[in-house]
Design an enzyme around this catalytic site. Sequence first.
Site, PDB file in Angstrom:
ATOM      1  N   GLY A 116       0.832  -1.195   0.000  1.00  0.00           N
ATOM      2  CA  GLY A 116       0.000   0.000   0.000  1.00  0.00           C
ATOM      3  C   GLY A 116       0.865   1.243   0.000  1.00  0.00           C
ATOM      4  NE  ARG A 117      -2.386   5.774   2.323  1.00  0.00           N
ATOM      5  CZ  ARG A 117      -3.563   5.206   2.575  1.00  0.00           C
ATOM      6  NH1 ARG A 117      -4.355   4.874   1.581  1.00  0.00           N
ATOM      7  NH2 ARG A 117      -3.945   4.963   3.814  1.00  0.00           N
TER       8      ARG A 117
ATOM      9  NE  ARG B  39      -5.705  -5.978  -0.975  1.00  0.00           N
ATOM     10  CZ  ARG B  39      -6.488  -4.915  -0.857  1.00  0.00           C
ATOM     11  NH1 ARG B  39      -7.780  -5.066  -0.648  1.00  0.00           N
ATOM     12  NH2 ARG B  39      -5.964  -3.706  -0.943  1.00  0.00           N
TER      13      ARG B  39
ATOM     14  CB  THR C 235       6.406  -0.118  11.445  1.00  0.00           C
ATOM     15  OG1 THR C 235       6.289  -0.275  10.021  1.00  0.00           O
ATOM     16  CG2 THR C 235       7.866  -0.212  11.846  1.00  0.00           C
TER      17      THR C 235
ATOM     18  NE  ARG D  12      -2.819  -0.464  14.196  1.00  0.00           N
ATOM     19  CZ  ARG D  12      -2.235   0.624  13.735  1.00  0.00           C
ATOM     20  NH1 ARG D  12      -0.941   0.574  13.435  1.00  0.00           N
ATOM     21  NH2 ARG D  12      -2.898   1.744  13.581  1.00  0.00           N
TER      22      ARG D  12
ATOM     23  CD  GLU E  51       0.634  -0.444  20.500  1.00  0.00           C
ATOM     24  OE1 GLU E  51       0.227   0.729  20.304  1.00  0.00           O
ATOM     25  OE2 GLU E  51       1.206  -1.106  19.633  1.00  0.00           O
TER      26      GLU E  51
ATOM     27  CG  HIS F  71       2.337   2.315  17.978  1.00  0.00           C
ATOM     28  ND1 HIS F  71       1.114   1.715  18.075  1.00  0.00           N
ATOM     29  CD2 HIS F  71       2.416   2.784  16.703  1.00  0.00           C
ATOM     30  CE1 HIS F  71       0.465   1.802  16.913  1.00  0.00           C
ATOM     31  NE2 HIS F  71       1.254   2.448  16.068  1.00  0.00           N
TER      32      HIS F  71
END
Length: 326
Positions: A153-154, A175, A234, A236, A265, A285
């Site tokens: 993704g981005r 995907r 980085t 989840r 968290e 995080h």
Amino acid sequence: MRVTILDDYFDTLRTLPSFAKLTGHDVDVWNDHVQDIDVLAGRLKDTEALVLIRERTQIRAPLLERLDRLRLISQRSVYPHIDIDACTRRGVIVSSDQHPGTPSYATAELTWGLILAALRQIPQQMRSLRAGHWQIGVGTTLRGRTLGIHGYGRIGSAVAGYGKAFGMNVLVWAREASRQRAQADGHAAAASQAAFYEECDVVSLHMRLVAETRGVVTAADLSRMKPTALLVNTSRAQLIEPGALARALRAGRPGMAAVDVYEEEPLRETSYPLLTMDNVVCTPHIGYVTREEYELQFADVFDQILAYADGHPINVVNPAVLERVR
């Protein structure tokens, strides 16, 4: 309008240029983290618009049922921490900009920092030097190695670009549509998830946490990794099968990990398995925690409050609620 901001640990939001958007509203900012429902209900009893910083606080039905004045939750990105159905029943609009086309460069940069820190043993070398010792081992060069991007993704595409700049071979598993985009960008796509984990020297996870991706990285995937390989997360923690990463590291495949995210968290349990391992680099995080990223995010979050106050809410993720509040 009475606006409350939770979990602003370092009282940063007041210092952002975008905070001026809230001029004229009554704003309370809390700098600690609380999950106790009674305490939260007391703090939020007069709140009309609630600002959340990512997923730091869980907003579930037992709390929502005590917040009679709440009308809007404004945040950015995904919302697994919010009970959307309960919000709809209570007439609470949830506005959350999904920021299409704008990757978190802060997270991509931290990902690359973790890769370098782990493969060059930077935290371990620092500890050794501070303890009065010299070098403790030999690191690994990135050039010529294979960087695996799981989820293109981005952020994943940005990290892939950094890999190319460092002379790495980029291999993608995602995907079908995302694999096609990766190939169009000049990267290779793996033949299968199993082959992907076998071939990569570094695997970096870049997926949103949704029902389909929860536990998508299995113990079997990790067991296929090289004993010299690095797993970076980085995104989840729940993308990985529960407990699988710690077990895999103890078994020696992969040989290293670098993580910024955890099942619960904030993580304050010092005996948490990954924190006790010398072959793991852990950060709390902080992928998105930069002033520039905060300004980008909260300009959107505050715009959502202004739009609601103007009677035209935007980025509404529970549109059914609009019928209830008319």
